[in-house]
Design an enzyme around this catalytic site. Structure first.
Site, short mmCIF file in Angstrom:
data_model
loop_
_atom_site.label_atom_id
_atom_site.label_comp_id
_atom_site.label_asym_id
_atom_site.label_seq_id
_atom_site.Cartn_x
_atom_site.Cartn_y
_atom_site.Cartn_z
N ASN A 1 -55.35 3.45 0.37
CA ASN A 1 -56.09 3.89 1.56
C ASN A 1 -56.17 2.77 2.60
O ASN A 1 -56.17 1.59 2.27
CB ASN A 1 -57.48 4.36 1.18
N ALA B 1 -63.79 12.96 -7.38
CA ALA B 1 -64.02 11.55 -7.72
C ALA B 1 -65.51 11.21 -7.80
O ALA B 1 -65.94 10.52 -8.73
CB ALA B 1 -63.33 10.65 -6.70
N HIS C 1 -51.33 -0.48 1.36
CA HIS C 1 -50.71 0.04 2.58
C HIS C 1 -51.35 -0.51 3.85
O HIS C 1 -51.28 0.09 4.91
CB HIS C 1 -50.76 1.58 2.59
N CYS D 1 -51.20 -7.13 23.55
CA CYS D 1 -51.64 -8.49 23.26
C CYS D 1 -51.75 -9.26 24.58
O CYS D 1 -51.17 -8.83 25.60
CB CYS D 1 -50.59 -9.11 22.35
N ASP E 1 -58.69 2.95 4.90
CA ASP E 1 -59.97 3.24 5.54
C ASP E 1 -61.04 2.17 5.34
O ASP E 1 -62.11 2.23 5.94
CB ASP E 1 -60.50 4.61 5.06
P1 NAD Z 1 -52.22 12.23 -1.14
O1 NAD Z 1 -52.76 12.84 0.11
O2 NAD Z 1 -50.79 12.34 -1.42
O3 NAD Z 1 -52.99 12.90 -2.40
C1 NAD Z 1 -54.37 13.08 -2.45
C2 NAD Z 1 -54.78 13.41 -3.88
O4 NAD Z 1 -56.20 13.45 -3.94
C3 NAD Z 1 -54.28 14.76 -4.40
O5 NAD Z 1 -53.70 14.58 -5.67
C4 NAD Z 1 -55.57 15.60 -4.49
O6 NAD Z 1 -55.52 16.52 -5.57
C5 NAD Z 1 -56.61 14.54 -4.72
N1 NAD Z 1 -57.98 14.89 -4.32
C6 NAD Z 1 -58.39 15.77 -3.36
N2 NAD Z 1 -59.74 15.78 -3.29
C7 NAD Z 1 -60.19 14.90 -4.21
C8 NAD Z 1 -61.48 14.44 -4.61
N3 NAD Z 1 -62.60 14.93 -4.04
N4 NAD Z 1 -61.56 13.51 -5.59
C9 NAD Z 1 -60.45 13.01 -6.17
N5 NAD Z 1 -59.20 13.39 -5.84
C10 NAD Z 1 -59.07 14.32 -4.86
O7 NAD Z 1 -52.72 10.76 -1.13
P2 NAD Z 1 -52.13 9.43 -1.77
O8 NAD Z 1 -51.66 9.69 -3.15
O9 NAD Z 1 -53.14 8.39 -1.51
O10 NAD Z 1 -50.81 9.04 -0.96
C11 NAD Z 1 -50.55 9.26 0.34
C12 NAD Z 1 -50.67 8.20 1.39
O11 NAD Z 1 -51.69 8.63 2.23
C13 NAD Z 1 -51.05 6.82 1.05
O12 NAD Z 1 -49.98 6.06 1.45
C14 NAD Z 1 -52.25 6.45 1.97
O13 NAD Z 1 -51.94 5.27 2.69
C15 NAD Z 1 -52.33 7.57 2.93
N6 NAD Z 1 -53.65 8.11 3.33
C16 NAD Z 1 -54.78 7.34 3.35
C17 NAD Z 1 -56.01 7.91 3.70
C18 NAD Z 1 -57.25 7.05 3.71
O14 NAD Z 1 -57.15 5.87 4.02
N7 NAD Z 1 -58.41 7.61 3.34
C19 NAD Z 1 -56.08 9.26 4.05
C20 NAD Z 1 -54.90 10.03 4.04
C21 NAD Z 1 -53.69 9.43 3.67
ZN ZN Z 2 -48.51 -11.36 21.54
#
Ligand code: NAD
Ligand code: ZN
Length: 250
Positions: free
Chosen positions: A103, A233, A120, A149, A105
């Site tokens: 994430n 979660a 990431h 910048c 975030d």
């Molecule tokens: P993904 O979107 O591919 O998968 C999300 C997973 O979370 C799914 O398997 C889903 O079933 C599960 N899920 C949904 N609700 C849930 C809950 N309440 N509790 C637990 N699990 C739950 O995400 P990923 O595998 O992290 O990979 C995708 C990419 O997305 C990463 O590279 C990341 O950088 C990026 N991303 C980040 C954010 C963030 O920073 N919050 C948000 C969206 C995507």
């Molecule tokens: Zn610069």
């Protein structure tokens, strides 16, 4: 479920070192949509078109308008939830050493986790594509896009975009921890984005117990995961932390 929670708690009790791999799912309860699946961002936006470094180099203003401005707005409002806090509690009990998060975030740090590898990258800072100077994102004006910048170069958020590689120090440390941990918690990740998705495989091959928390089965379920805790979660981690506390008292 209760039995599996007990099994997971026992695995965390006996492990000398535990790491967590987290994905977008752990932040869903904070109001940040995941990328894939229902309500996911990728249903609306083509990642190869907008989240690719080539797209940013070609037309950074467009990527800001279509993708980054909305993301910054959502991330700015989000607060950590019981899932993030559950991992902080495990850390304070000495049952979790490091979090590898996909994430961007910053919510693990907001909750209080101390050792977080941002696989990431992060939206918290931006770097100049010309001179490399990094700036705190709060200091960057977004009135004119793309942000620039002082040297005139285009600023980019310090996130890993498609077409880019994981920073080597993060990759090496995460792989080293995966190959030496006794238990790995895999929380809220669809386990489809490489090389993060490979970390549970490395841990499994090195003999670790893999504990997965996700409301839906993933490619890891029943193949790599030893214990699957189906559910959100926040709720599952609350129950797991209580079980670990109980078991540590015995
Ligand atoms: P993904 O979107 O591919 O998968 C999300 C997973 O979370 C799914 O398997 C889903 O079933 C599960 N899920 C949904 N609700 C849930 C809950 N309440 N509790 C637990 N699990 C739950 O995400 P990923 O595998 O992290 O990979 C995708 C990419 O997305 C990463 O590279 C990341 O950088 C990026 N991303 C980040 C954010 C963030 O920073 N919050 C948000 C969206 C995507
Ligand atoms: Zn610069």
């Amino acid at each position: 479920m209760n039995m599996q929670i007990q099994q997971a708690a026992m695995a965390l009790k006996v492990a000398r070192s535990t790491i967590a791999l987290t994905g977008a799912g752990i932040s869903v309860e904070s109001g940040i949509p995941p990328f894939r699946g229902r309500g996911g961002l990728w249903e609306k936006i083509d990642p190869m078109k907008y989240a690719h470094i080539d797209a940013y180099e070609r037309n950074p203003a467009e990527v800001w308008e279509v993708l980054f401005l909305g993301l910054i707005d959502v991330l700015g409002k989000a607060k950590s939830n019981d899932g993030h806090r559950g991992l902080v509690r495990l850390e304070s009990m000495g049952r979790l050493q490091t979090i590898v998060t996909q994430n961007i975030d910053g919510l693990h740090q907001q909750a209080g986790s101390k050792d977080v590898i941002e696989f990431h990258g992060t939206f918290a800072s931006m770097s100049c594509m010309t001179c490399g100077q990094a700036t705190d994102s709060h200091q960057v004006s977004l009135e004119v896009l793309p942000p620039r910048c002082a040297c005139g170069g285009v600023l980019r958020p310090d996130v890993v975009m498609f077409g880019e590689i994981i920073p080597l120090d993060h990759l090496q440390r995460a792989q080293m921890l995966a190959s030496t941990c006794d238990a790995m918690l895999v929380v809220g990740t669809s386990a489809t984005v490489e090389p993060a998705a490979y970390l549970p495989v490395i841990a499994k091959r090195s003999g670790a117990t893999i504990i997965e928390i996700n409301p839906e089965p993933t490619p890891l379920t029943d193949r790599i995961s030893d214990i699957t805790l189906l559910g959100e979660a926040g709720r599952v981690l609350r129950a797991l932390v209580d079980a670990v506390k109980h078991i540590l008292r015995d």
